[in-house]
Write a protein that holds these residues in place. Structure first.
Motif, PDB file in Angstrom:
ATOM      1  N   TRP A 156       0.823  -1.211   0.000  1.00 34.64           N
ATOM      2  CA  TRP A 156       0.000   0.000   0.000  1.00 34.64           C
ATOM      3  C   TRP A 156       0.852   1.254   0.000  1.00 34.64           C
ATOM      4  O   TRP A 156       1.265   1.723   1.066  1.00 34.64           O
ATOM      5  N   HIS A 171      -7.009   1.627   1.676  1.00 32.59           N
ATOM      6  CA  HIS A 171      -8.005   0.592   1.404  1.00 32.59           C
ATOM      7  C   HIS A 171      -9.183   0.806   2.360  1.00 32.59           C
ATOM      8  O   HIS A 171      -9.090   1.634   3.280  1.00 32.59           O
ATOM      9  N   SER A 173     -10.291  -1.440   4.351  1.00 31.64           N
ATOM     10  CA  SER A 173     -10.188  -2.371   5.474  1.00 31.64           C
ATOM     11  C   SER A 173     -10.194  -1.701   6.862  1.00 31.64           C
ATOM     12  O   SER A 173     -10.732  -2.297   7.802  1.00 31.64           O
ATOM     13  N   GLN A 176     -13.272  -1.947   8.834  1.00 31.93           N
ATOM     14  CA  GLN A 176     -13.583  -3.154   9.631  1.00 31.93           C
ATOM     15  C   GLN A 176     -13.468  -2.852  11.119  1.00 31.93           C
ATOM     16  O   GLN A 176     -14.298  -3.280  11.918  1.00 31.93           O
ATOM     17  N   ARG A 198      -3.949   5.949  -3.285  1.00 32.80           N
ATOM     18  CA  ARG A 198      -2.608   5.358  -3.259  1.00 32.80           C
ATOM     19  C   ARG A 198      -1.632   6.214  -4.049  1.00 32.80           C
ATOM     20  O   ARG A 198      -1.958   6.699  -5.134  1.00 32.80           O
ATOM     21  N   GLN A 212     -13.276   1.216  -3.271  1.00 31.11           N
ATOM     22  CA  GLN A 212     -13.286  -0.187  -2.860  1.00 31.11           C
ATOM     23  C   GLN A 212     -14.620  -0.447  -2.182  1.00 31.11           C
ATOM     24  O   GLN A 212     -15.253   0.475  -1.657  1.00 31.11           O
ATOM     25  N   GLU A 214     -15.583  -3.049   0.771  1.00 29.88           N
ATOM     26  CA  GLU A 214     -15.155  -4.053   1.731  1.00 29.88           C
ATOM     27  C   GLU A 214     -16.398  -4.767   2.233  1.00 29.88           C
ATOM     28  O   GLU A 214     -17.469  -4.176   2.310  1.00 29.88           O
ATOM     29  N   PHE A 252      -2.947 -11.919   3.047  1.00 29.72           N
ATOM     30  CA  PHE A 252      -3.227 -10.574   3.557  1.00 29.72           C
ATOM     31  C   PHE A 252      -2.991 -10.631   5.053  1.00 29.72           C
ATOM     32  O   PHE A 252      -3.344 -11.630   5.691  1.00 29.72           O
ATOM     33  N   PHE A 254      -4.480  -9.262   7.461  1.00 33.29           N
ATOM     34  CA  PHE A 254      -5.669  -9.173   8.316  1.00 33.29           C
ATOM     35  C   PHE A 254      -6.618 -10.352   8.175  1.00 33.29           C
ATOM     36  O   PHE A 254      -7.697 -10.364   8.752  1.00 33.29           O
ATOM     37  N   THR A 255      -6.242 -11.345   7.341  1.00 32.18           N
ATOM     38  CA  THR A 255      -7.080 -12.547   7.204  1.00 32.18           C
ATOM     39  C   THR A 255      -6.196 -13.792   7.308  1.00 32.18           C
ATOM     40  O   THR A 255      -5.019 -13.781   6.942  1.00 32.18           O
ATOM     41  N   GLY A 286     -10.116  -9.862  -3.207  1.00 33.22           N
ATOM     42  CA  GLY A 286      -9.356 -10.535  -2.157  1.00 33.22           C
ATOM     43  C   GLY A 286     -10.291 -10.835  -0.996  1.00 33.22           C
ATOM     44  O   GLY A 286     -11.262 -10.115  -0.778  1.00 33.22           O
ATOM     45  N   CYS A 287      -9.983 -11.898  -0.254  1.00 33.79           N
ATOM     46  CA  CYS A 287     -10.891 -12.269   0.833  1.00 33.79           C
ATOM     47  C   CYS A 287     -10.184 -13.151   1.856  1.00 33.79           C
ATOM     48  O   CYS A 287      -9.016 -13.522   1.677  1.00 33.79           O
ATOM     49  N   ALA A 309     -14.285 -11.783   5.529  1.00 31.07           N
ATOM     50  CA  ALA A 309     -14.035 -10.435   4.998  1.00 31.07           C
ATOM     51  C   ALA A 309     -13.633 -10.533   3.533  1.00 31.07           C
ATOM     52  O   ALA A 309     -13.098 -11.557   3.095  1.00 31.07           O
ATOM     53  N   PHE A 310     -13.938  -9.475   2.813  1.00 28.75           N
ATOM     54  CA  PHE A 310     -13.502  -9.425   1.419  1.00 28.75           C
ATOM     55  C   PHE A 310     -13.371  -7.971   0.992  1.00 28.75           C
ATOM     56  O   PHE A 310     -13.915  -7.070   1.645  1.00 28.75           O
ATOM     57  N   GLY A 311     -12.617  -7.753  -0.066  1.00 26.73           N
ATOM     58  CA  GLY A 311     -12.456  -6.398  -0.584  1.00 26.73           C
ATOM     59  C   GLY A 311     -12.354  -6.439  -2.095  1.00 26.73           C
ATOM     60  O   GLY A 311     -11.640  -7.278  -2.644  1.00 26.73           O
TER      61      GLY A 311
HETATM   62  N1  DAH Z   1      -7.562  -4.397   1.682  1.00 29.06           N
HETATM   63  C1  DAH Z   1      -7.114  -5.203   0.581  1.00 29.06           C
HETATM   64  C2  DAH Z   1      -6.441  -4.321  -0.444  1.00 29.06           C
HETATM   65  O1  DAH Z   1      -6.693  -3.175  -0.497  1.00 29.06           O
HETATM   66  C3  DAH Z   1      -8.246  -5.974  -0.045  1.00 29.06           C
HETATM   67  C4  DAH Z   1      -8.778  -7.038   0.859  1.00 29.06           C
HETATM   68  C5  DAH Z   1      -8.255  -8.291   0.777  1.00 29.06           C
HETATM   69  C6  DAH Z   1      -9.771  -6.773   1.774  1.00 29.06           C
HETATM   70  C7  DAH Z   1      -8.724  -9.306   1.623  1.00 29.06           C
HETATM   71  C8  DAH Z   1     -10.251  -7.774   2.603  1.00 29.06           C
HETATM   72  C9  DAH Z   1      -9.708  -9.046   2.511  1.00 29.06           C
HETATM   73  O2  DAH Z   1     -11.203  -7.556   3.514  1.00 29.06           O
HETATM   74  O3  DAH Z   1     -10.205  -9.997   3.338  1.00 29.06           O
HETATM   75  O4  DAH Z   1      -5.657  -4.805  -1.216  1.00 29.06           O
END
Ligand code: DAH
Length: 342
Positions: A156, A171, A173, A176, A198, A212, A214, A252, A254-255, A286-287, A309-311
């Motif tokens: 990032w 992002h 995230s 969350q 970014r 994004q 999320e 990632f 955070f996951t 991503g998730c 979670a996913f983004g």
């Molecule tokens: N925050 C990540 C990004 O910006 C994307 C992402 C990936 C969000 C996985 C999520 C996750 O919540 O579980 O690249």
């Protein structure tokens, strides 16, 4: 005298017929009825007549004046009516022409895609939770299990501000953390849409500013199967029921575990083409399952709660869905591009 008056009347009436304009009419009035007009003068001349002729001449002169005044007024009215008719004819407004419709605005293609995403997740019980675009280092990184100097920060490139630790979120995230702190200790499902920033080279695939969305669901029995089910439903609603999904292991901070989701290429259906770089697959998001540290930072006990979670990037989804080759088209305000989505 009466004969002269008679002639005067005939001449004046004949003259009046010739007066076609307001100016000519006024000239006529001055010539006959004005202060030194012929009629006025002959009225004044009556005093010079022998006394026995005066009554008859006076009567006649008055009559002539009256007649000519009436004729003048009639002529004036006729000319005015003719002028009005002429202007109505010349300046006619054709009310049968169709009206000109005011031009209507319409939604930007990304707004449309965002709303489509809200609808699909809304049907699965997720609601929209808004969180700030200006963040601090703690929430954007550290709470998400990305300590200072951790190599994952390279993912990032960040716009920092002159206030230490204050930055533009890279992002969605960090939302969350805000959502978990707002909801804990209850289970919940939200999507967190918004702009991210970014500090990167702008290319056909990356912009300084982008959206994004999320997603986050926290509960007591949430598993990887829920994650797969939610994302499969989403992708099929968004890109069509015939799409195939692939979950590819990823990383990632955070996951844990983390994955990236690919769909089979919407252009070549998996055959391999330029869009999918001959892999047959397109990466869409991503998730993962929310990392225990992140759960704890949000106020949840990782022994009792789990989360998915996913983004995803709406611009990327729109590029795939509509075959748009360059991300810069979205925000360069070229109406030729934007109008295609009206
Ligand atoms: N925050 C990540 C990004 O910006 C994307 C992402 C990936 C969000 C996985 C999520 C996750 O919540 O579980 O690249």
């Amino acid at each position: 005298m009466t004969q002269e008056l008679e002639q005067l009347r005939e001449r004046a009436l004949a003259d009046l017929e010739q007066a076609e304009t307001p100016e000519a009419l006024e000239a006529w009035r001055v010539a006959y009825l004005g202060r030194s007009g012929e009629v006025t003068l002959s009225l004044r001349g009556i005093g010079q007549l022998p006394p026995e002729e005066r009554p008859a001449a006076g009567q006649m002169a008055n009559q002539v004046r009256l007649q000519l005044t009436e004729a003048y007024e009639t002529r004036q009215a006729t000319l005015e009516t003719a002028a009005l008719d002429e202007s109505l004819r010349a300046e006619a407004l054709d009310v049968r022409l169709p009206g000109r419709p005011p031009s209507l605005g319409y939604l930007h293609v990304i707004t449309q895609v965002l709303r489509e995403i809200y609808t699909i997740f809304g049907q699965m019980g997720f609601h929209v939770y808004r969180s700030p675009e200006v963040e601090d280092d703690v929430t954007n990184f550290q709470m998400l299990n990305i300590p200072p100097h951790h190599p994952a920060r390279d993912m990032w490139s960040t716009f920092h501000t002159t206030d230490a630790g204050v930055l533009l979120r890279t992002h969605t995230s960090p939302g969350q953390i805000h959502a978990m702190r707002a909801y804990h200790p209850e289970p919940f499902r939200v999507i967190l849409p918004g702009k991210c920033y970014r500090y990167e080279q702008v290319t056909t695939r990356s912009e300084h500013m982008f959206y994004q969305v999320e997603g986050l669901a926290i509960g007591q029995n949430i598993t990887m199967a829920d994650l797969k089910g939610v994302l499969e439903s989403f992708v099929k609603e968004m890109f069509g029921p015939e799409r195939k999904l692939r979950f590819r292991a990823s990383y990632f901070p955070f996951t844990e575990p983390s994955a990236e989701v690919d769909v089979d290429c919407i252009l070549c259906e998996g055959e391999g083409c330029q869009l999918c770089k001959h892999s047959g697959w397109l990466e869409v998001l991503g998730c993962g399952m929310v990392h225990p540290t992140v759960l704890r930072n949000g106020g949840y006990d990782p022994e009792a709660y789990t989360g998915l979670a996913f983004g995803m990037g709406p611009e990327r989804l729109a590029m795939l869905k509509y075959g748009i080759p360059d991300i810069r088209l979205f925000y360069s305000n070229d109406l030729r591009f934007l109008r295609q989505f009206a």
